[in-house]
Design a protein around this motif. Sequence first.
Motif, PDB file in Angstrom:
ATOM      1  N   SER A  92      29.363   3.471   1.946  1.00 18.74           N
ATOM      2  CA  SER A  92      28.405   3.674   3.044  1.00 18.74           C
ATOM      3  C   SER A  92      27.405   2.514   3.122  1.00 18.74           C
ATOM      4  N   THR A  93      27.024   1.950   1.977  1.00 19.15           N
ATOM      5  CA  THR A  93      26.108   0.808   1.962  1.00 19.15           C
ATOM      6  C   THR A  93      26.775  -0.421   2.568  1.00 19.15           C
ATOM      7  N   LEU A  94      28.031  -0.634   2.230  1.00 18.58           N
ATOM      8  CA  LEU A  94      28.774  -1.764   2.800  1.00 18.58           C
ATOM      9  C   LEU A  94      28.892  -1.621   4.315  1.00 18.58           C
ATOM     10  N   ARG A 152      30.941  10.819 -11.245  1.00 17.50           N
ATOM     11  CA  ARG A 152      29.964   9.730 -11.091  1.00 17.50           C
ATOM     12  C   ARG A 152      30.615   8.515 -10.425  1.00 17.50           C
ATOM     13  N   PHE A 153      31.839   8.215 -10.833  1.00 14.12           N
ATOM     14  CA  PHE A 153      32.566   7.109 -10.218  1.00 14.12           C
ATOM     15  C   PHE A 153      32.789   7.376  -8.734  1.00 14.12           C
ATOM     16  N   PHE A 154      33.288   8.568  -8.403  1.00 13.70           N
ATOM     17  CA  PHE A 154      33.546   8.901  -7.005  1.00 13.70           C
ATOM     18  C   PHE A 154      32.263   8.836  -6.172  1.00 13.70           C
ATOM     19  N   ASN A 155      31.179   9.341  -6.711  1.00 16.08           N
ATOM     20  CA  ASN A 155      29.902   9.287  -5.990  1.00 16.08           C
ATOM     21  C   ASN A 155      29.446   7.847  -5.779  1.00 16.08           C
ATOM     22  N   SER A 156      29.575   7.032  -6.815  1.00 20.38           N
ATOM     23  CA  SER A 156      29.191   5.620  -6.698  1.00 20.38           C
ATOM     24  C   SER A 156      30.062   4.896  -5.688  1.00 20.38           C
ATOM     25  N   TYR A 157      31.343   5.234  -5.668  1.00 23.19           N
ATOM     26  CA  TYR A 157      32.256   4.637  -4.696  1.00 23.19           C
ATOM     27  C   TYR A 157      31.778   4.953  -3.275  1.00 23.19           C
ATOM     28  N   ASN A 158      31.462   6.204  -3.044  1.00 22.01           N
ATOM     29  CA  ASN A 158      31.025   6.616  -1.702  1.00 22.01           C
ATOM     30  C   ASN A 158      29.695   5.975  -1.303  1.00 22.01           C
ATOM     31  N   ILE A 159      28.807   5.798  -2.260  1.00 23.06           N
ATOM     32  CA  ILE A 159      27.541   5.121  -1.976  1.00 23.06           C
ATOM     33  C   ILE A 159      27.806   3.658  -1.625  1.00 23.06           C
ATOM     34  N   TYR A 160      28.672   2.995  -2.400  1.00 19.92           N
ATOM     35  CA  TYR A 160      29.009   1.606  -2.092  1.00 19.92           C
ATOM     36  C   TYR A 160      29.626   1.506  -0.697  1.00 19.92           C
ATOM     37  N   GLN A 217      26.237  -0.529  -9.609  1.00 23.17           N
ATOM     38  CA  GLN A 217      26.313   0.858 -10.070  1.00 23.17           C
ATOM     39  C   GLN A 217      27.764   1.336 -10.105  1.00 23.17           C
ATOM     40  N   LEU A 218      28.526   1.002  -9.082  1.00 22.99           N
ATOM     41  CA  LEU A 218      29.930   1.379  -9.035  1.00 22.99           C
ATOM     42  C   LEU A 218      30.706   0.743 -10.180  1.00 22.99           C
ATOM     43  N   ILE A 219      30.484  -0.525 -10.413  1.00 23.56           N
ATOM     44  CA  ILE A 219      31.184  -1.228 -11.499  1.00 23.56           C
ATOM     45  C   ILE A 219      30.791  -0.632 -12.852  1.00 23.56           C
ATOM     46  N   LYS A 220      29.536  -0.276 -13.006  1.00 23.42           N
ATOM     47  CA  LYS A 220      29.077   0.357 -14.255  1.00 23.42           C
ATOM     48  C   LYS A 220      29.833   1.668 -14.495  1.00 23.42           C
ATOM     49  N   HIS A 221      29.919   2.508 -13.466  1.00 21.77           N
ATOM     50  CA  HIS A 221      30.623   3.784 -13.607  1.00 21.77           C
ATOM     51  C   HIS A 221      32.121   3.582 -13.807  1.00 21.77           C
ATOM     52  N   TYR A 222      32.649   2.546 -13.192  1.00 23.90           N
ATOM     53  CA  TYR A 222      34.064   2.225 -13.402  1.00 23.90           C
ATOM     54  C   TYR A 222      34.324   1.892 -14.871  1.00 23.90           C
ATOM     55  N   HIS A 223      33.481   1.056 -15.459  1.00 21.32           N
ATOM     56  CA  HIS A 223      33.685   0.656 -16.856  1.00 21.32           C
ATOM     57  C   HIS A 223      33.572   1.847 -17.810  1.00 21.32           C
ATOM     58  N   VAL A 224      32.633   2.730 -17.554  1.00 20.99           N
ATOM     59  CA  VAL A 224      32.485   3.928 -18.388  1.00 20.99           C
ATOM     60  C   VAL A 224      33.736   4.791 -18.273  1.00 20.99           C
ATOM     61  N   LEU A 225      34.209   4.994 -17.060  1.00 18.10           N
ATOM     62  CA  LEU A 225      35.406   5.796 -16.838  1.00 18.10           C
ATOM     63  C   LEU A 225      36.631   5.137 -17.469  1.00 18.10           C
ATOM     64  N   ASP A 226      36.739   3.843 -17.326  1.00 20.36           N
ATOM     65  CA  ASP A 226      37.857   3.098 -17.905  1.00 20.36           C
ATOM     66  C   ASP A 226      37.887   3.254 -19.431  1.00 20.36           C
ATOM     67  N   GLU A 227      36.741   3.103 -20.059  1.00 20.09           N
ATOM     68  CA  GLU A 227      36.669   3.261 -21.522  1.00 20.09           C
ATOM     69  C   GLU A 227      37.025   4.686 -21.947  1.00 20.09           C
ATOM     70  N   LEU A 228      36.550   5.652 -21.203  1.00 20.74           N
ATOM     71  CA  LEU A 228      36.866   7.045 -21.501  1.00 20.74           C
ATOM     72  C   LEU A 228      38.374   7.289 -21.411  1.00 20.74           C
ATOM     73  N   HIS A 229      39.003   6.755 -20.388  1.00 21.98           N
ATOM     74  CA  HIS A 229      40.446   6.954 -20.231  1.00 21.98           C
ATOM     75  C   HIS A 229      41.253   6.190 -21.272  1.00 21.98           C
ATOM     76  N   ALA A 272      24.358  -1.139  -5.183  1.00 17.82           N
ATOM     77  CA  ALA A 272      25.431  -0.143  -5.078  1.00 17.82           C
ATOM     78  C   ALA A 272      26.690  -0.650  -5.774  1.00 17.82           C
ATOM     79  N   TYR A 273      26.980  -1.934  -5.612  1.00 15.82           N
ATOM     80  CA  TYR A 273      28.162  -2.528  -6.245  1.00 15.82           C
ATOM     81  C   TYR A 273      28.030  -2.493  -7.772  1.00 15.82           C
TER      82      TYR A 273
END
Length: 131
Positions: free
Chosen positions: A84-86, A74-82, A106-118, A103-104
């Motif tokens: 291409s949008t940028l 999800r993070f990688f997908n959000s990164y790619n969307i950001y 959404q990317l930050i949201k997925h980053y925070h979820v991934l960060d907490e998981l790690h 897009a930004y």
Amino acid sequence: MNELQVFLDMVLRFQSHVDNAIDDIRSSYEVLKEQESDLRYQLSLSYLSMSWQSYLEARKLYIDPTLDVAEAERFFNSYNIYKSTLKRFINRKEQNNEWLDAAYKQLIKHYHVLDELHKKTASETILKLEF
């Protein structure tokens, strides 16, 4: 090093690359709001380029099956969307940044979820190593 130590090291390295990528993405986003000249586009793309290097390093580590996490995808997908949008925002020199903002965020949201998981994964692994 035993298997748990190797896993912990990989998780920490992966998250470090993700953190670096996000730090540069934040800069690429913020410079668009803080600068008024067309130089902001060049600066934003420079930060995007720097983030891409960290993104690629994280992607390389993600290939390892021990890091197979849906949140990373999800993070990688959000990164790619950001990304291409940028690029579309800059190419068109758009004034309305609704799509980029979304897009930004959404990317930050997925980053925070991934960060907490790690963080949770690292803590649990450290506890196992202590026993």
